[in-house]
Motif scaffolding. Sequence first.
Motif, PDB file in Angstrom:
ATOM      1  N   ASN A  60      -3.230   7.371   1.124  1.00 37.94           N
ATOM      2  CA  ASN A  60      -1.869   6.858   1.252  1.00 37.94           C
ATOM      3  C   ASN A  60      -1.694   5.377   0.980  1.00 37.94           C
ATOM      4  O   ASN A  60      -0.745   4.967   0.328  1.00 37.94           O
ATOM      5  N   PHE A  61      -2.590   4.580   1.527  1.00 40.98           N
ATOM      6  CA  PHE A  61      -2.326   3.143   1.482  1.00 40.98           C
ATOM      7  C   PHE A  61      -2.358   2.600   0.059  1.00 40.98           C
ATOM      8  O   PHE A  61      -1.477   1.840  -0.350  1.00 40.98           O
ATOM      9  N   VAL A  89      -8.412  20.965  -3.670  1.00 41.65           N
ATOM     10  CA  VAL A  89      -7.315  20.307  -4.392  1.00 41.65           C
ATOM     11  C   VAL A  89      -7.821  19.028  -5.065  1.00 41.65           C
ATOM     12  O   VAL A  89      -7.500  18.741  -6.219  1.00 41.65           O
ATOM     13  N   LEU A  90      -8.645  18.288  -4.341  1.00 43.95           N
ATOM     14  CA  LEU A  90      -9.193  17.045  -4.901  1.00 43.95           C
ATOM     15  C   LEU A  90     -10.030  17.344  -6.140  1.00 43.95           C
ATOM     16  O   LEU A  90      -9.938  16.650  -7.161  1.00 43.95           O
ATOM     17  N   GLU A  91     -10.839  18.383  -6.058  1.00 45.12           N
ATOM     18  CA  GLU A  91     -11.661  18.767  -7.220  1.00 45.12           C
ATOM     19  C   GLU A  91     -10.779  19.149  -8.402  1.00 45.12           C
ATOM     20  O   GLU A  91     -11.045  18.777  -9.546  1.00 45.12           O
ATOM     21  N   GLU A  92      -9.739  19.884  -8.090  1.00 47.81           N
ATOM     22  CA  GLU A  92      -8.822  20.319  -9.156  1.00 47.81           C
ATOM     23  C   GLU A  92      -8.130  19.097  -9.783  1.00 47.81           C
ATOM     24  O   GLU A  92      -8.030  18.989 -11.006  1.00 47.81           O
ATOM     25  N   ASP A  93      -7.648  18.200  -8.944  1.00 46.19           N
ATOM     26  CA  ASP A  93      -6.986  16.989  -9.453  1.00 46.19           C
ATOM     27  C   ASP A  93      -7.961  16.149 -10.283  1.00 46.19           C
ATOM     28  O   ASP A  93      -7.587  15.547 -11.286  1.00 46.19           O
ATOM     29  N   LEU A 115      -1.146   5.713 -13.262  1.00 45.72           N
ATOM     30  CA  LEU A 115      -1.448   5.699 -11.828  1.00 45.72           C
ATOM     31  C   LEU A 115      -1.597   7.149 -11.385  1.00 45.72           C
ATOM     32  O   LEU A 115      -0.713   7.980 -11.633  1.00 45.72           O
ATOM     33  N   TYR A 116      -2.714   7.447 -10.738  1.00 43.23           N
ATOM     34  CA  TYR A 116      -3.013   8.850 -10.437  1.00 43.23           C
ATOM     35  C   TYR A 116      -3.422   8.985  -8.971  1.00 43.23           C
ATOM     36  O   TYR A 116      -4.561   8.714  -8.613  1.00 43.23           O
ATOM     37  N   PRO A 117      -2.503   9.399  -8.127  1.00 42.49           N
ATOM     38  CA  PRO A 117      -2.819   9.517  -6.696  1.00 42.49           C
ATOM     39  C   PRO A 117      -3.704  10.730  -6.393  1.00 42.49           C
ATOM     40  O   PRO A 117      -3.463  11.830  -6.897  1.00 42.49           O
ATOM     41  N   LEU A 118      -4.693  10.496  -5.569  1.00 48.48           N
ATOM     42  CA  LEU A 118      -5.618  11.563  -5.157  1.00 48.48           C
ATOM     43  C   LEU A 118      -5.796  11.509  -3.645  1.00 48.48           C
ATOM     44  O   LEU A 118      -5.646  10.450  -3.030  1.00 48.48           O
ATOM     45  N   TYR A 119      -6.181  12.654  -3.076  1.00 48.40           N
ATOM     46  CA  TYR A 119      -6.579  12.629  -1.668  1.00 48.40           C
ATOM     47  C   TYR A 119      -7.780  11.705  -1.489  1.00 48.40           C
ATOM     48  O   TYR A 119      -8.628  11.589  -2.372  1.00 48.40           O
ATOM     49  N   HIS A 120      -7.849  11.090  -0.332  1.00 48.68           N
ATOM     50  CA  HIS A 120      -9.002  10.245  -0.041  1.00 48.68           C
ATOM     51  C   HIS A 120     -10.220  11.147   0.217  1.00 48.68           C
ATOM     52  O   HIS A 120     -10.119  12.110   0.985  1.00 48.68           O
ATOM     53  N   PRO A 121     -11.358  10.854  -0.417  1.00 51.91           N
ATOM     54  CA  PRO A 121     -12.543  11.697  -0.194  1.00 51.91           C
ATOM     55  C   PRO A 121     -12.915  11.830   1.283  1.00 51.91           C
ATOM     56  O   PRO A 121     -13.425  12.872   1.702  1.00 51.91           O
ATOM     57  N   PRO A 145      12.305   9.135   2.507  1.00 51.09           N
ATOM     58  CA  PRO A 145      12.024   8.148   3.538  1.00 51.09           C
ATOM     59  C   PRO A 145      10.525   7.932   3.684  1.00 51.09           C
ATOM     60  O   PRO A 145       9.733   8.774   3.275  1.00 51.09           O
ATOM     61  N   ALA A 146      10.156   6.808   4.284  1.00 52.97           N
ATOM     62  CA  ALA A 146       8.746   6.518   4.489  1.00 52.97           C
ATOM     63  C   ALA A 146       8.129   7.519   5.453  1.00 52.97           C
ATOM     64  O   ALA A 146       8.738   7.905   6.436  1.00 52.97           O
ATOM     65  N   VAL A 147       6.934   7.956   5.122  1.00 53.87           N
ATOM     66  CA  VAL A 147       6.209   8.855   6.004  1.00 53.87           C
ATOM     67  C   VAL A 147       4.825   8.278   6.198  1.00 53.87           C
ATOM     68  O   VAL A 147       4.126   8.020   5.241  1.00 53.87           O
ATOM     69  N   GLN A 148       4.430   8.017   7.420  1.00 55.39           N
ATOM     70  CA  GLN A 148       3.119   7.444   7.679  1.00 55.39           C
ATOM     71  C   GLN A 148       2.153   8.572   7.969  1.00 55.39           C
ATOM     72  O   GLN A 148       2.199   9.222   8.986  1.00 55.39           O
ATOM     73  N   LEU A 149       1.256   8.824   7.028  1.00 58.80           N
ATOM     74  CA  LEU A 149       0.407   9.992   7.147  1.00 58.80           C
ATOM     75  C   LEU A 149      -1.076   9.628   7.182  1.00 58.80           C
ATOM     76  O   LEU A 149      -1.922  10.482   7.023  1.00 58.80           O
ATOM     77  N   GLY A 150      -1.396   8.359   7.326  1.00 56.26           N
ATOM     78  CA  GLY A 150      -2.801   7.981   7.332  1.00 56.26           C
ATOM     79  C   GLY A 150      -3.452   8.404   6.029  1.00 56.26           C
ATOM     80  O   GLY A 150      -2.856   8.309   4.967  1.00 56.26           O
ATOM     81  N   LEU A 151      -4.635   8.925   6.097  1.00 54.93           N
ATOM     82  CA  LEU A 151      -5.332   9.366   4.895  1.00 54.93           C
ATOM     83  C   LEU A 151      -4.650  10.549   4.267  1.00 54.93           C
ATOM     84  O   LEU A 151      -4.854  10.855   3.120  1.00 54.93           O
ATOM     85  N   PHE A 152      -3.843  11.264   5.023  1.00 56.89           N
ATOM     86  CA  PHE A 152      -3.237  12.480   4.512  1.00 56.89           C
ATOM     87  C   PHE A 152      -1.850  12.206   3.965  1.00 56.89           C
ATOM     88  O   PHE A 152      -1.090  13.084   3.680  1.00 56.89           O
TER      89      PHE A 152
END
Length: 223
Positions: free
Chosen positions: A129-130, A179-183, A161-167, A216-223
């Motif tokens: 996210n960050f 999903v991360l592997e697929e991305d 710019l390519y957003p991915l889940y954090h490992p 709206p902003a959503v604070q989801l940490g790593l997710f």
Amino acid sequence: MSAMPMERDDLQAYAASVANCSKCRLAQGRTQVVFGSGSPHAELMFVGEAPGFHEDKQGIPFVGQAGKLLERLLAGIGLQREDVYIANVLKCRPPGNRDPQPDEIEQCETYLFRQIEAIEPKCVATLGNFATKLLSGKQLGITRVHGQEQEVTLGGRRVVLYPLYHPAAALYTPKMLEVLEEDFRRIPGLISRELLAPEPVPDHPELALAAPVAEPAVQLGLF
Ligand code: SF4
């Protein structure tokens, strides 16, 4: 902005100049500044969140379990970590690995923008996210935007710019790992993509990013 354009050859000297940074409170608890590592000629750059325990000790980003996963994912697309450049939004470890605070990001973000300017990657993959929110200029959570590339202007150049889940998040969530592997498998195609000419260079790269925020902003940490 009065800063001179950053060149690849300047990167090492720039890293040395950041090594004693004390612009934010994180200077107090760190072992060392974790500037970034990899090839200054990389076409692919990864941007994570902040150093963790092992990164703080070794001075290299992504060296723990999340780093091993990142290396495995890279191997899956025929790359090694020496082929890419890896950095974080924050260069110093937050105590207890807590989330970065907005004022810390504000103090530290210049270093990241200068790295991108020097390296001139074709694709910047944001991990979690960050990094995604900072470099997209949008507040959409990674769950919504992972795997959705967009062309933006960073460091005066067009990049994908390519957003991915954090490992680190994917380590403990098998579905997220899938999903991360697929991305990840789409990365080679993104690197070889033809990009448009840069837009006029703004004073603040973050202001050059396209498309208005719709959520709206959503604070989801790593997710
Ligand atoms: S986190 Fe960034 S701004 Fe804060 S002390 Fe470290 S290098 Fe400086």
